[in-house]
Motif scaffolding. Structure first.
Motif, PDB file in Angstrom:
ATOM      1  N   ARG A  88     -33.479   9.563  -1.332  1.00  0.00           N
ATOM      2  CA  ARG A  88     -33.116  10.934  -1.693  1.00  0.00           C
ATOM      3  C   ARG A  88     -32.406  11.645  -0.546  1.00  0.00           C
ATOM      4  NH1 ARG A  88     -38.018  10.803  -4.899  1.00  0.00           N
ATOM      5  NH2 ARG A  88     -39.295  11.648  -3.197  1.00  0.00           N
ATOM      6  N   GLU A  89     -32.652  11.186   0.675  1.00  0.00           N
ATOM      7  CA  GLU A  89     -32.009  11.791   1.849  1.00  0.00           C
ATOM      8  C   GLU A  89     -30.683  11.118   2.194  1.00  0.00           C
ATOM      9  OE1 GLU A  89     -33.231  14.503   3.354  1.00  0.00           O
ATOM     10  OE2 GLU A  89     -34.837  14.491   1.863  1.00  0.00           O
ATOM     11  N   THR A  90     -30.601   9.829   2.013  1.00  0.00           N
ATOM     12  CA  THR A  90     -29.428   9.078   2.457  1.00  0.00           C
ATOM     13  C   THR A  90     -28.489   8.689   1.323  1.00  0.00           C
ATOM     14  OG1 THR A  90     -30.519   6.932   2.208  1.00  0.00           O
ATOM     15  CG2 THR A  90     -30.801   8.065   4.316  1.00  0.00           C
ATOM     16  N   GLY A  91     -29.049   8.567   0.115  1.00  0.00           N
ATOM     17  CA  GLY A  91     -28.310   7.904  -0.944  1.00  0.00           C
ATOM     18  C   GLY A  91     -28.316   6.414  -0.674  1.00  0.00           C
ATOM     19  N   THR A  92     -28.097   5.631  -1.684  1.00  0.00           N
ATOM     20  CA  THR A  92     -28.024   4.186  -1.499  1.00  0.00           C
ATOM     21  C   THR A  92     -26.886   3.809  -0.569  1.00  0.00           C
ATOM     22  OG1 THR A  92     -28.926   3.806  -3.710  1.00  0.00           O
ATOM     23  CG2 THR A  92     -27.704   1.982  -2.723  1.00  0.00           C
ATOM     24  N   GLU A 134     -46.661   1.000   3.996  1.00  0.00           N
ATOM     25  CA  GLU A 134     -47.866   1.800   4.060  1.00  0.00           C
ATOM     26  C   GLU A 134     -49.059   0.844   4.004  1.00  0.00           C
ATOM     27  OE1 GLU A 134     -49.153   6.133   2.286  1.00  0.00           O
ATOM     28  OE2 GLU A 134     -47.920   4.801   1.051  1.00  0.00           O
ATOM     29  N   ASN A 135     -49.869   0.879   5.071  1.00  0.00           N
ATOM     30  CA  ASN A 135     -50.973  -0.092   5.198  1.00  0.00           C
ATOM     31  C   ASN A 135     -50.447  -1.524   5.107  1.00  0.00           C
ATOM     32  OD1 ASN A 135     -52.924   2.005   5.338  1.00  0.00           O
ATOM     33  ND2 ASN A 135     -52.900   2.172   3.104  1.00  0.00           N
ATOM     34  N   ASP A 136     -49.292  -1.718   5.740  1.00  0.00           N
ATOM     35  CA  ASP A 136     -48.645  -3.033   5.833  1.00  0.00           C
ATOM     36  C   ASP A 136     -48.150  -3.573   4.490  1.00  0.00           C
ATOM     37  OD1 ASP A 136     -49.171  -2.958   8.541  1.00  0.00           O
ATOM     38  OD2 ASP A 136     -51.035  -4.093   8.353  1.00  0.00           O
ATOM     39  N   GLU A 137     -48.096  -2.719   3.478  1.00  0.00           N
ATOM     40  CA  GLU A 137     -47.577  -3.109   2.174  1.00  0.00           C
ATOM     41  C   GLU A 137     -46.307  -2.318   1.871  1.00  0.00           C
ATOM     42  OE1 GLU A 137     -48.644  -5.511   0.186  1.00  0.00           O
ATOM     43  OE2 GLU A 137     -50.288  -6.026   1.551  1.00  0.00           O
ATOM     44  N   PHE A 138     -45.324  -2.987   1.285  1.00  0.00           N
ATOM     45  CA  PHE A 138     -44.068  -2.313   0.960  1.00  0.00           C
ATOM     46  C   PHE A 138     -44.317  -1.186  -0.036  1.00  0.00           C
ATOM     47  CE2 PHE A 138     -40.013  -1.619  -1.139  1.00  0.00           C
ATOM     48  CZ  PHE A 138     -39.125  -1.643  -0.079  1.00  0.00           C
ATOM     49  N   SER A 139     -43.708  -0.017   0.243  1.00  0.00           N
ATOM     50  CA  SER A 139     -43.915   1.162  -0.590  1.00  0.00           C
ATOM     51  C   SER A 139     -42.624   1.550  -1.305  1.00  0.00           C
ATOM     52  CB  SER A 139     -44.392   2.339   0.271  1.00  0.00           C
ATOM     53  OG  SER A 139     -44.378   3.541  -0.468  1.00  0.00           O
ATOM     54  N   TRP A 140     -42.602   1.370  -2.618  1.00  0.00           N
ATOM     55  CA  TRP A 140     -41.439   1.780  -3.393  1.00  0.00           C
ATOM     56  C   TRP A 140     -41.317   3.298  -3.430  1.00  0.00           C
ATOM     57  CZ3 TRP A 140     -37.756  -1.519  -4.661  1.00  0.00           C
ATOM     58  CH2 TRP A 140     -38.072  -2.889  -4.671  1.00  0.00           C
ATOM     59  N   ASP A 141     -42.428   3.985  -3.314  1.00  0.00           N
ATOM     60  CA  ASP A 141     -42.400   5.445  -3.267  1.00  0.00           C
ATOM     61  C   ASP A 141     -41.679   5.929  -2.015  1.00  0.00           C
ATOM     62  OD1 ASP A 141     -43.297   8.171  -4.135  1.00  0.00           O
ATOM     63  OD2 ASP A 141     -44.435   8.048  -2.264  1.00  0.00           O
ATOM     64  N   HIS A 180     -30.886  -1.252  -3.711  1.00  0.00           N
ATOM     65  CA  HIS A 180     -31.387   0.022  -3.202  1.00  0.00           C
ATOM     66  C   HIS A 180     -30.778   0.433  -1.866  1.00  0.00           C
ATOM     67  CE1 HIS A 180     -34.528   0.194  -6.302  1.00  0.00           C
ATOM     68  NE2 HIS A 180     -34.575  -1.120  -6.161  1.00  0.00           N
ATOM     69  N   CYS A 181     -29.790  -0.310  -1.379  1.00  0.00           N
ATOM     70  CA  CYS A 181     -29.200   0.022  -0.083  1.00  0.00           C
ATOM     71  C   CYS A 181     -27.765  -0.475  -0.028  1.00  0.00           C
ATOM     72  CB  CYS A 181     -30.021  -0.589   1.054  1.00  0.00           C
ATOM     73  SG  CYS A 181     -30.075  -2.399   1.030  1.00  0.00           S
ATOM     74  N   ASP A 182     -27.093  -0.128   1.059  1.00  0.00           N
ATOM     75  CA  ASP A 182     -25.701  -0.541   1.244  1.00  0.00           C
ATOM     76  C   ASP A 182     -25.589  -1.845   2.032  1.00  0.00           C
ATOM     77  OD1 ASP A 182     -22.920   0.139   0.794  1.00  0.00           O
ATOM     78  OD2 ASP A 182     -22.764   0.479   2.957  1.00  0.00           O
ATOM     79  N   GLU A 183     -26.533  -2.063   2.965  1.00  0.00           N
ATOM     80  CA  GLU A 183     -26.508  -3.251   3.814  1.00  0.00           C
ATOM     81  C   GLU A 183     -27.930  -3.643   4.204  1.00  0.00           C
ATOM     82  OE1 GLU A 183     -24.113  -2.926   7.313  1.00  0.00           O
ATOM     83  OE2 GLU A 183     -22.367  -2.137   6.268  1.00  0.00           O
ATOM     84  N   PHE A 184     -28.035  -4.870   4.727  1.00  0.00           N
ATOM     85  CA  PHE A 184     -29.252  -5.332   5.388  1.00  0.00           C
ATOM     86  C   PHE A 184     -28.959  -5.536   6.874  1.00  0.00           C
ATOM     87  CE2 PHE A 184     -30.338  -7.701   1.236  1.00  0.00           C
ATOM     88  CZ  PHE A 184     -31.145  -6.664   0.775  1.00  0.00           C
ATOM     89  N   LEU A 185     -29.958  -5.283   7.709  1.00  0.00           N
ATOM     90  CA  LEU A 185     -29.934  -5.676   9.117  1.00  0.00           C
ATOM     91  C   LEU A 185     -31.171  -6.525   9.353  1.00  0.00           C
ATOM     92  CD1 LEU A 185     -28.974  -5.527  12.093  1.00  0.00           C
ATOM     93  CD2 LEU A 185     -30.325  -3.427  12.310  1.00  0.00           C
ATOM     94  N   ILE A 186     -30.982  -7.708   9.921  1.00  0.00           N
ATOM     95  CA  ILE A 186     -32.102  -8.630  10.072  1.00  0.00           C
ATOM     96  C   ILE A 186     -32.117  -9.229  11.478  1.00  0.00           C
ATOM     97  CG2 ILE A 186     -33.178 -10.747   9.220  1.00  0.00           C
ATOM     98  CD1 ILE A 186     -32.000 -10.116   6.469  1.00  0.00           C
ATOM     99  N   HIS A 187     -33.095  -8.798  12.271  1.00  0.00           N
ATOM    100  CA  HIS A 187     -33.340  -9.412  13.570  1.00  0.00           C
ATOM    101  C   HIS A 187     -34.330 -10.561  13.383  1.00  0.00           C
ATOM    102  CE1 HIS A 187     -31.947  -5.412  14.862  1.00  0.00           C
ATOM    103  NE2 HIS A 187     -31.679  -5.960  16.041  1.00  0.00           N
ATOM    104  N   LEU A 215     -39.483   4.228  -0.313  1.00  0.00           N
ATOM    105  CA  LEU A 215     -38.074   3.877  -0.461  1.00  0.00           C
ATOM    106  C   LEU A 215     -37.348   4.949  -1.254  1.00  0.00           C
ATOM    107  CD1 LEU A 215     -35.668   1.976  -0.146  1.00  0.00           C
ATOM    108  CD2 LEU A 215     -36.499   0.704  -2.136  1.00  0.00           C
ATOM    109  N   ASP A 216     -37.947   5.433  -2.317  1.00  0.00           N
ATOM    110  CA  ASP A 216     -37.343   6.501  -3.110  1.00  0.00           C
ATOM    111  C   ASP A 216     -37.170   7.771  -2.281  1.00  0.00           C
ATOM    112  OD1 ASP A 216     -37.101   4.967  -5.383  1.00  0.00           O
ATOM    113  OD2 ASP A 216     -39.010   5.614  -6.237  1.00  0.00           O
ATOM    114  N   LYS A 217     -38.133   8.075  -1.427  1.00  0.00           N
ATOM    115  CA  LYS A 217     -38.052   9.275  -0.596  1.00  0.00           C
ATOM    116  C   LYS A 217     -36.881   9.207   0.373  1.00  0.00           C
ATOM    117  CE  LYS A 217     -42.915  10.686  -0.626  1.00  0.00           C
ATOM    118  NZ  LYS A 217     -44.150  10.852   0.194  1.00  0.00           N
TER     119      LYS A 217
END
Length: 252
Positions: A121-125, A107-114, A167-174, A116-118
């Motif tokens: 809640r839809e995907t689960g970690t 959000e505004n080019d800054e990482f948003s922990w809020d 906070h996640c199951d995997e990373f994808l990095i291009h 991430l929480d949202k």
């Protein structure tokens, strides 16, 4: 052990391979435009039991093709491209094993922990992949959003990789600077990921021969998987065949 992970990149409703750093509102430099649809490639990957691949929608006009691919290989493909907390359920219902998220997290080019929480809640970690695709900077790599055009202040480093892994199951990095160029992988980035990632991670960018699978395995101690796009024969490439990748996975 390093594994080959397949991909389906969609741009303007077509399966394509592009030069990642060229992608903008006007289009992109194209390496390959397929005569086949996304469902064809999803079915091919399903036939050969290739796991952990991803469908990436690069911009708008790709939803129908994306959903067709997910339905053709249910629970066999991850999906990314414009994923938010509002549309996540639709893609999961369509058959995505995981959802891949980048730009929504900023959000505004800054990482948003809020945010991430949202999305959690839809995907689960367990069904969330954080796309930490990046560009080189003067002192390492920073996450790039907005189709890799906006370089954020969030660094790819030991501290962030360890923190985000919870906070996640995997990373994808291009590696956006070499994506689609077939000029070789970013070896320094692969080594960094292998050293500090504590969860599965897939690297994409610059791979051009089957030797790159061995190279990624060596540099990361087998902890980083590799996606090969433009160099692959099924995408018009001449550097490596899908059969070679399938054999690599079987033998490693």
């Amino acid at each position: 052990m390093t594994q080959f992970r397949p991909c389906i990149d969609l741009h303007q409703g077509k399966v394509k391979q592009i030069v990642g750093g060229s992608l903008n509102d006007k289009g992109a430099k194209e390496n390959f435009i397929s005569e086949y649809d996304a469902k064809h490639y999803a079915s091919l990957y399903r036939e050969h039991g290739l796991l952990g691949g991803h469908v990436i929608a690069l911009g708008g006009g790709n939803k129908s093709e994306s959903l067709d691919a997910l339905k053709a290989y249910p629970q066999g493909l991850q999906f990314g491209g414009g994923v938010t907390d509002r549309n996540a359920a639709e893609f999961l219902k369509a058959g995505a094993s995981h959802l891949i998220v980048t730009s929504f997290l900023f959000e505004n080019d800054e990482f948003s922990w809020d945010r991430l929480d949202k999305i959690k809640r839809e995907t689960g970690t367990e069904r969330l992949v954080l796309d930490l695709s990046c560009r080189r900077t003067t002192d390492g790599w920073n996450i790039a959003t907005n189709r890799w055009q906006t370089v954020t202040s969030t660094k790819i480093n030991k501290e962030n990789l360890i923190e985000l892994a919870d906070h996640c199951d995997e990373f994808l990095i291009h590696a956006a600077d070499v994506e689609g160029l077939q000029s070789g992988i970013d070896e320094d980035l692969v080594a960094l990921l292998g050293k500090h990632c504590t969860i599965p991670v897939t690297y994409a960018g610059g791979a051009h021969t089957a030797e790159d699978l061995r190279k990624v395995h060596f540099l990361s101690n087998g902890k980083v998987d590799l996606t090969i796009g433009s160099a692959l024969d099924i995408f018009g490439g001449q550097g490596v065949t899908l059969e070679e990748c399938i054999e690599w996975n079987k033998n490693n």
